[in-house]
Design a protein around this motif. Structure first.
Motif, PDB file in Angstrom:
ATOM      1  N   MET A   5      25.010  -8.662 -35.420  1.00  0.00           N
ATOM      2  CA  MET A   5      25.926  -8.359 -34.324  1.00  0.00           C
ATOM      3  C   MET A   5      27.058  -8.827 -34.042  1.00  0.00           C
ATOM      4  O   MET A   5      27.139 -10.115 -34.469  1.00  0.00           O
ATOM      5  CB  MET A   5      24.770  -8.967 -32.930  1.00  0.00           C
ATOM      6  N   SER A   6      28.009  -8.514 -33.400  1.00  0.00           N
ATOM      7  CA  SER A   6      29.305  -8.768 -33.339  1.00  0.00           C
ATOM      8  C   SER A   6      29.510  -9.888 -32.594  1.00  0.00           C
ATOM      9  O   SER A   6      30.374 -10.697 -32.606  1.00  0.00           O
ATOM     10  CB  SER A   6      30.336  -7.610 -33.085  1.00  0.00           C
ATOM     11  N   GLY A   7      28.688 -10.131 -31.537  1.00  0.00           N
ATOM     12  CA  GLY A   7      28.833 -11.245 -30.492  1.00  0.00           C
ATOM     13  C   GLY A   7      29.724 -10.959 -29.361  1.00  0.00           C
ATOM     14  O   GLY A   7      29.785 -11.645 -28.382  1.00  0.00           O
ATOM     15  N   SER A   8      30.506  -9.692 -29.306  1.00  0.00           N
ATOM     16  CA  SER A   8      31.305  -9.167 -28.384  1.00  0.00           C
ATOM     17  C   SER A   8      30.629  -9.057 -27.206  1.00  0.00           C
ATOM     18  O   SER A   8      31.066  -9.339 -25.946  1.00  0.00           O
ATOM     19  CB  SER A   8      32.313  -8.310 -28.782  1.00  0.00           C
ATOM     20  N   GLU A   9      29.510  -8.491 -27.178  1.00  0.00           N
ATOM     21  CA  GLU A   9      28.810  -8.070 -26.160  1.00  0.00           C
ATOM     22  C   GLU A   9      27.400  -8.335 -26.454  1.00  0.00           C
ATOM     23  O   GLU A   9      26.503  -7.682 -26.779  1.00  0.00           O
ATOM     24  CB  GLU A   9      28.659  -6.371 -25.771  1.00  0.00           C
ATOM     25  N   SER A  37      19.718  -5.109 -21.304  1.00  0.00           N
ATOM     26  CA  SER A  37      20.717  -4.791 -21.273  1.00  0.00           C
ATOM     27  C   SER A  37      21.802  -5.227 -22.288  1.00  0.00           C
ATOM     28  O   SER A  37      21.692  -6.416 -22.653  1.00  0.00           O
ATOM     29  CB  SER A  37      21.416  -4.778 -19.921  1.00  0.00           C
ATOM     30  N   ARG A  38      22.813  -4.329 -22.559  1.00  0.00           N
ATOM     31  CA  ARG A  38      23.920  -4.677 -23.299  1.00  0.00           C
ATOM     32  C   ARG A  38      25.163  -3.892 -22.629  1.00  0.00           C
ATOM     33  O   ARG A  38      25.221  -2.648 -22.646  1.00  0.00           O
ATOM     34  CB  ARG A  38      23.520  -4.330 -24.842  1.00  0.00           C
ATOM     35  N   GLY A  39      26.009  -4.672 -22.639  1.00  0.00           N
ATOM     36  CA  GLY A  39      27.388  -4.032 -22.141  1.00  0.00           C
ATOM     37  C   GLY A  39      27.253  -3.333 -20.588  1.00  0.00           C
ATOM     38  O   GLY A  39      27.867  -2.334 -20.488  1.00  0.00           O
ATOM     39  N   GLY A  40      26.223  -3.829 -20.030  1.00  0.00           N
ATOM     40  CA  GLY A  40      26.218  -3.500 -18.431  1.00  0.00           C
ATOM     41  C   GLY A  40      25.368  -2.157 -18.345  1.00  0.00           C
ATOM     42  O   GLY A  40      25.036  -1.601 -17.321  1.00  0.00           O
TER      43      GLY A  40
END
Length: 65
Positions: A1-5, A20-23
């Motif tokens: 996973m990139s960790g950004s979201e 959830s991920r990214g809202g």
């Protein structure tokens, strides 16, 4: 996973775990699966993220970027 979201989760009064991920809602776990996951969450962020990734089912192969 990139960790950004990173994944986020919420445990409802009914015992469901909403992931959830990214809202956006990715998946909802109910019943015994939700109870097992909720019992294991909360130790540290890295292990929580790994558990949430496995629970979604889309991050198992290790080749996602």
């Amino acid at each position: 996973m990139s960790g950004s979201e990173p994944f986020t989760y919420r445990v409802t009064k009914a015992g469901d775990v909403l992931i959830s991920r990214g809202g956006r809602l990715v998946t909802t776990l109910r019943g015994s699966a939700a109870a097992r996951l909720a019992a294991r969450l909360g130790d540290d962020e890295a292990s929580d993220q790994a558990l949430l990734q496995r629970a979604t089912g889309n991050y198992r192969r290790g080749n996602e970027r």
